[in-house]
Design a protein around this motif. Structure first.
Motif, short mmCIF file in Angstrom:
data_model
loop_
_atom_site.label_atom_id
_atom_site.label_comp_id
_atom_site.label_asym_id
_atom_site.label_seq_id
_atom_site.Cartn_x
_atom_site.Cartn_y
_atom_site.Cartn_z
N ASP A 96 60.37 51.47 -30.75
CA ASP A 96 61.56 50.69 -31.06
C ASP A 96 61.23 49.21 -31.17
OD1 ASP A 96 62.99 52.98 -30.99
OD2 ASP A 96 64.17 52.50 -29.19
N ASP A 98 62.86 46.66 -29.90
CA ASP A 98 63.59 45.81 -28.96
C ASP A 98 62.86 45.61 -27.64
OD1 ASP A 98 63.81 48.33 -27.99
OD2 ASP A 98 66.00 48.40 -27.95
N GLN A 100 61.95 47.83 -25.63
CA GLN A 100 62.22 48.84 -24.60
C GLN A 100 61.03 49.79 -24.45
OE1 GLN A 100 66.40 50.10 -25.69
NE2 GLN A 100 66.61 49.70 -23.50
N ARG A 202 66.18 45.69 -22.96
CA ARG A 202 66.15 45.17 -24.32
C ARG A 202 65.81 43.68 -24.26
NH1 ARG A 202 68.15 45.13 -29.34
NH2 ARG A 202 68.43 47.24 -30.10
MG MG Z 1 66.75 50.14 -27.53
#
Ligand code: MG
Ligand code: UDP
Length: 316
Positions: A96, A98, A100, A202
């Motif tokens: 991802d 972000d 994470q 995040r």
């Molecule tokens: Mg995420």
């Protein structure tokens, strides 16, 4: 002879302008330490903010950063697929955009690959940061999906995984439009393993998965891997009919004995109940038909409006 590219990172992004540069910095630190070369492919899912501009700027600064952008928002799974189809590394990591999925975990994934696994999946260990609601709904959802589905799907599985290029090619060969990558990967075979990673917060922005997107993703997971809902609809219909038959016999006997059943409530309840069950079953059938409809149209899963740093065009 030039050494082949050891690793590609594929990152679907939607409105992640505040995360691109930071993620790149963190990735660069890790990748330069462990690999002689790499590529980072950002798959921009029709972002409305400056995400693609940021990707272009990074490409000018470092040609190992590549990108593509969709003509509109086609969804996370489509963006993931588009990015995977462009990857050329010996192994491909999807993650991802972000933060994470911690970049620092990539070398661990690679270690498992070196031990002989073609696909290294990951499982999120929930940090306290993950909201209670998200944790619970995800837990229940995976219980349900594992009951319904024919392919076991790991709870808390994420689209943070390493695959050999060969496995990526197999994944891309699967033609379905409604893609639930976690399930498809489970179905593929190959030597697979799973590693636990600690979920991070995040870095910036908020989740891009709206409730509707989540619901549709969840339905994809169930409907594309199982026909059990159809069977359950059938059994429900069957059991209700048997019940109705028994009740009819009971009513007739009562009638013969002279005590006519005082009907109102029972009629109302059974009509409403049967109506509900019928509608539910129609809905279940409708879900499958809608999917058949979408698949037979064979529309492309996405349109790429621009590519940077990716020279060879590949068919989707
Ligand atoms: Mg995420
Ligand atoms: N994403 C995407 N298209 C979408 C929604 C999300 O490409 O329509 C990307 C998003 O930018 C992120 C990844 O998919 O890189 C996971 O989304 P998010 O972090 O919002 O989901 P969550 O972690 O909250 O489940």
């Amino acid at each position: 002879m030039p050494k082949s590219l050891p690793i590609s990172i594929v990152i679907p992004v939607y409105n992640e302008e505040e995360n691109i540069a930071y993620l790149y910095d963190e990735l660069k630190k890790v990748l330069e330490l462990h690999f002689h070369d790499f590529e980072v492919i950002f798959s921009n899912d029709g972002s409305k903010d400056q995400t693609f501009k940021k990707i272009k700027a990074l490409h000018l600064q470092d040609s190992r950063v590549k990108g593509l952008t969709f003509s509109r928002n086609f969804g996370h799974q489509a963006a993931l697929y588009a990015g995977l189809s462009k990857a050329t590394g010996e192994v491909v990591v999807s993650m991802d955009g972000d933060m994470q999925h911690p970049p620092a975990f990539i070398p661990k994934l690679y270690e498992s690959y070196k031990e002989g696994f073609d696909i290294v999946n990951t499982r999120r260990i929930d940090a306290d940061e993950t909201g209670l609601i998200k944790r619970l709904t995800s837990q229940w959802y995976y219980k349900l999906i594992n009951y319904l589905s024919d392919v076991p799907i790991e709870p808390a599985a994420a689209d943070f995984r390493l695959m050999s290029l060969q496995a990526v090619k197999s994944l891309n060969e699967m033609p379905e439009r409604h893609r639930f990558t976690r399930g498809l990967v489970g179905w593929m075979g190959y030597k697979q393993t799973i590693l636990d990673y600690k979920a991070q917060k995040r870095h910036a922005g908020s989740t891009k998965y709206t409730f509707i997107k989540m619901l549709s993703f969840g339905l994809d997971g169930i409907v594309s891997f199982s026909v059990k809902p159809l069977r359950i609809a059938f059994y429900t219909g069957f059991i209700v009919s048997i019940g109705a038959l028994i009740y009819a016999l009971f009513a007739i006997i009562k009638h013969i004995n002279g005590a006519t059943v005082a009907g109102w409530t029972s009629i109302l309840v059974s009509v409403l109940f049967l109506g509900g069950v019928t509608l539910l079953c129609l809905g279940v059938i409708g879900e499958y038909i809608a999917r058949i409809f979408n698949e037979v149209r064979r529309r492309p899963m996405f349109f790429i409006s621009e590519e940077i740093g990716l020279n060879e065009k590949q068919a989707n």
